[in-house]
Scaffold this active site. Structure first.
Site, PDB file in Angstrom:
ATOM      1  N   TRP A 297     -17.999 -15.948  51.445  1.00  8.84           N
ATOM      2  CA  TRP A 297     -17.156 -15.738  50.262  1.00  8.84           C
ATOM      3  C   TRP A 297     -15.739 -16.233  50.502  1.00  8.84           C
ATOM      4  O   TRP A 297     -15.128 -16.818  49.610  1.00  8.84           O
ATOM      5  CB  TRP A 297     -17.183 -14.281  49.804  1.00  8.84           C
ATOM      6  CG  TRP A 297     -18.551 -13.853  49.358  1.00  8.84           C
ATOM      7  CD1 TRP A 297     -19.311 -12.851  49.882  1.00  8.84           C
ATOM      8  CD2 TRP A 297     -19.355 -14.444  48.308  1.00  8.84           C
ATOM      9  NE1 TRP A 297     -20.529 -12.777  49.237  1.00  8.84           N
ATOM     10  CE2 TRP A 297     -20.576 -13.729  48.276  1.00  8.84           C
ATOM     11  CE3 TRP A 297     -19.161 -15.491  47.413  1.00  8.84           C
ATOM     12  CZ2 TRP A 297     -21.600 -14.043  47.365  1.00  8.84           C
ATOM     13  CZ3 TRP A 297     -20.170 -15.803  46.511  1.00  8.84           C
ATOM     14  CH2 TRP A 297     -21.369 -15.091  46.495  1.00  8.84           C
TER      15      TRP A 297
ATOM     16  N   ASP B 205     -10.179 -10.258  47.778  1.00  8.78           N
ATOM     17  CA  ASP B 205     -11.474 -10.194  47.099  1.00  8.78           C
ATOM     18  C   ASP B 205     -12.115  -8.881  47.536  1.00  8.78           C
ATOM     19  O   ASP B 205     -12.546  -8.753  48.676  1.00  8.78           O
ATOM     20  CB  ASP B 205     -12.325 -11.395  47.512  1.00  8.78           C
ATOM     21  CG  ASP B 205     -13.747 -11.335  46.950  1.00  8.78           C
ATOM     22  OD1 ASP B 205     -14.074 -10.369  46.215  1.00  8.78           O
ATOM     23  OD2 ASP B 205     -14.532 -12.259  47.251  1.00  8.78           O
TER      24      ASP B 205
ATOM     25  N   LYS C 112     -21.236  -4.611  41.984  1.00  4.51           N
ATOM     26  CA  LYS C 112     -21.607  -3.886  43.197  1.00  4.51           C
ATOM     27  C   LYS C 112     -21.234  -2.410  43.105  1.00  4.51           C
ATOM     28  O   LYS C 112     -22.079  -1.554  43.275  1.00  4.51           O
ATOM     29  CB  LYS C 112     -20.983  -4.543  44.412  1.00  4.51           C
ATOM     30  CG  LYS C 112     -21.775  -5.789  44.810  1.00  4.51           C
ATOM     31  CD  LYS C 112     -20.972  -7.020  44.990  1.00  4.51           C
ATOM     32  CE  LYS C 112     -21.867  -8.250  45.129  1.00  4.51           C
ATOM     33  NZ  LYS C 112     -21.087  -9.478  45.272  1.00  4.51           N
TER      34      LYS C 112
HETATM   35  C1  LIG Z   1     -20.836 -10.783  45.323  1.00  5.22           C
HETATM   36  C2  LIG Z   1     -19.568 -11.287  45.847  1.00  5.22           C
HETATM   37  C3  LIG Z   1     -18.902 -12.389  45.272  1.00  5.22           C
HETATM   38  C4  LIG Z   1     -19.492 -13.186  44.127  1.00  5.22           C
HETATM   39  O1  LIG Z   1     -19.239 -12.565  42.954  1.00  5.22           O
HETATM   40  P1  LIG Z   1     -19.628 -13.224  41.546  1.00  5.22           P
HETATM   41  O2  LIG Z   1     -19.247 -12.106  40.632  1.00  5.22           O
HETATM   42  O3  LIG Z   1     -21.091 -13.508  41.583  1.00  5.22           O
HETATM   43  O4  LIG Z   1     -18.824 -14.439  41.367  1.00  5.22           O
HETATM   44  C5  LIG Z   1     -17.680 -12.759  45.781  1.00  5.22           C
HETATM   45  N1  LIG Z   1     -17.121 -12.099  46.810  1.00  5.22           N
HETATM   46  C6  LIG Z   1     -17.738 -11.049  47.405  1.00  5.22           C
HETATM   47  C7  LIG Z   1     -17.070 -10.349  48.533  1.00  5.22           C
HETATM   48  C8  LIG Z   1     -18.972 -10.618  46.930  1.00  5.22           C
HETATM   49  O5  LIG Z   1     -19.572  -9.573  47.513  1.00  5.22           O
END
Ligand SMILES: *Cc1c(COP(=O)(O)O)cnc(C)c1O
Length: 366
Positions: A102, A171, A195
């Site tokens: 990521w 993030d 999540k």
């Molecule tokens: C799942 C995830 C993403 C991707 O997210 P999207 O909503 O599918 O763009 C990005 N960063 C992390 C840390 C994730 O767990």
């Protein structure tokens, strides 16, 4: 079909009580005579929803009054681009802490916006996160970016990196609202909802006043200005209602946050999450049959990753677990092995069921 013990990395488990409230809202919502998904995003009833969602979040995370909360679309993946686009002006640098897939995807997009570079990387397994003294912030850098929880590898920062006042961007897609955080230490926090916050299709963005100032500057200095849908300042001035937002997703998020408050808030949920994770790590440390992936001081309380003695046994584990009602335990395709994603809505019951299954599996195949 009964509901199974679901360890999906995302979209992830939702509390049944929240799902039931969503079902209730579909045919008719809030005395309007219209279903939740059929209601104007300009209606008073929906406005109450988005206002309440923001209030819950401000209370739960202790978001400073001067900060802005947005509910956007496009996932964390759009923020990989939108965030540096708003924060960087020509010549500005951005420093990325590379802890996995990521972070790498975030960096690729940031490079389209300015002088974005990795300042910390490791060779070999991505089994830990950096200490503050392991990287140096560059002179032209205007922010540091980190991924607070690495969903794929099961590593997590125990505290936000210290940037000595330089803007900090995170993030937090896979650990937002799983534990208390110091929002004021950050300038941008973004997270896809699927999540810990609800269904997919909503992206939470939290902005400091300084982030909004930089967005205004980027808008003025970029040729033609920022595209409307990618402009933090515009989205903030319209309270996330510049265009039609994901109304269903925002209501689901609001109900999830209300559920989280009923659980006692993020301090209480952190205790539950830690207890859940410790139960699983205790089992992983108990027997040499299991090899935990993450180094002990970087272990995530949201995604627990490990392997058995062989890839064949890993595959058998996934199959037999699934037959026993424990699903979505296959590790991410890029690392293999096994992964249990144990976000807020995952119960200690599910963890205990997993641990008993593991002990049986070892007796049968060890
Ligand atoms: C799942 C995830 C993403 C991707 O997210 P999207 O909503 O599918 O763009 C990005 N960063 C992390 C840390 C994730 O767990």
């Amino acid at each position: 079909m009964p509901r199974l013990h679901n360890f999906s990395a995302g979209p992830a488990l939702l509390p049944l009580s929240v799902i039931e409230q969503l079902i209730d809202a579909l045919p008719e919502f809030d005395g309007t005579g219209q279903g939740l998904m059929e209601l104007s995003h300009r209606s008073q009833s929906f406005d109450n929803v988005i206002v309440r969602a923001e209030e819950h979040l401000r209370t739960l995370l202790g978001i400073p009054k001067s900060y802005t909360v947005l509910f956007l679309q496009g996932g964390a993946s759009l923020q990989f681009f939108m965030c540096p686009l708003n924060l960087l002006c020509p010549g500005d640098g951005a420093d990325y802490l590379m802890t996995g897939t990521w972070s790498s995807k975030a960096l690729v997009e940031a490079k389209r916006c300015g002088d974005a570079r990795p300042v910390w990387e490791i060779q070999g397994p991505l089994d830990r996160v950096p200490q503050d003294n392991e990287y140096t912030i560059r002179d032209n850098s205007v922010f540091v970016h980190y991924t607070s929880n690495n969903t794929i590898y099961g590593t997590q920062y125990s505290a936000a990196p210290n940037t000595n006042g330089l803007a900090l961007v995170s993030d937090m897609s896979s650990d937002i609202c799983s534990r208390p955080i110091d929002v004021a230490q950050h300038d941008v926090i973004y997270a896809g909802a699927q999540k810990n916050l609800g269904p997919s299709g909503v992206t939470l963005v939290i902005l400091s006043p300084r982030a909004l100032e930089r967005s205004a500057l980027s808008d003025r200095t970029r040729d033609g200005g920022l595209p409307s849908m990618l402009n933090y300042g515009l989205m903030a001035s319209k309270r996330s209602l510049f265009n039609t937002p994901n109304t269903f997703g925002i209501y689901a998020l609001e109900r999830m946050l209300s559920w989280l408050k009923d659980q006692g808030g993020v301090g209480a949920i952190e205790q539950k999450n830690t207890a859940k994770a410790n139960t699983l790590y205790t089992e992983l440390d108990r027997s040499a049959f299991w090899t935990p992936y993450a180094q002990p001081n970087s272990r995530s309380i949201m995604n627990v990753t490990w392997t058995t003695p062989s890839p064949d046994l890993d595959a058998l584990f996934v199959k037999e677990a699934s037959d026993a009602g424990l699903v979505a335990l296959r590790g991410h395709r890029s690392v293999g092995g096994l992964r249990a994603s144990i976000y807020n809505a995952c119960s200690l019951d599910s963890i205990n069921a997993l641990v008993s299954f593991m002990q049986n599996f070892e007796s049968n195949h060890g």
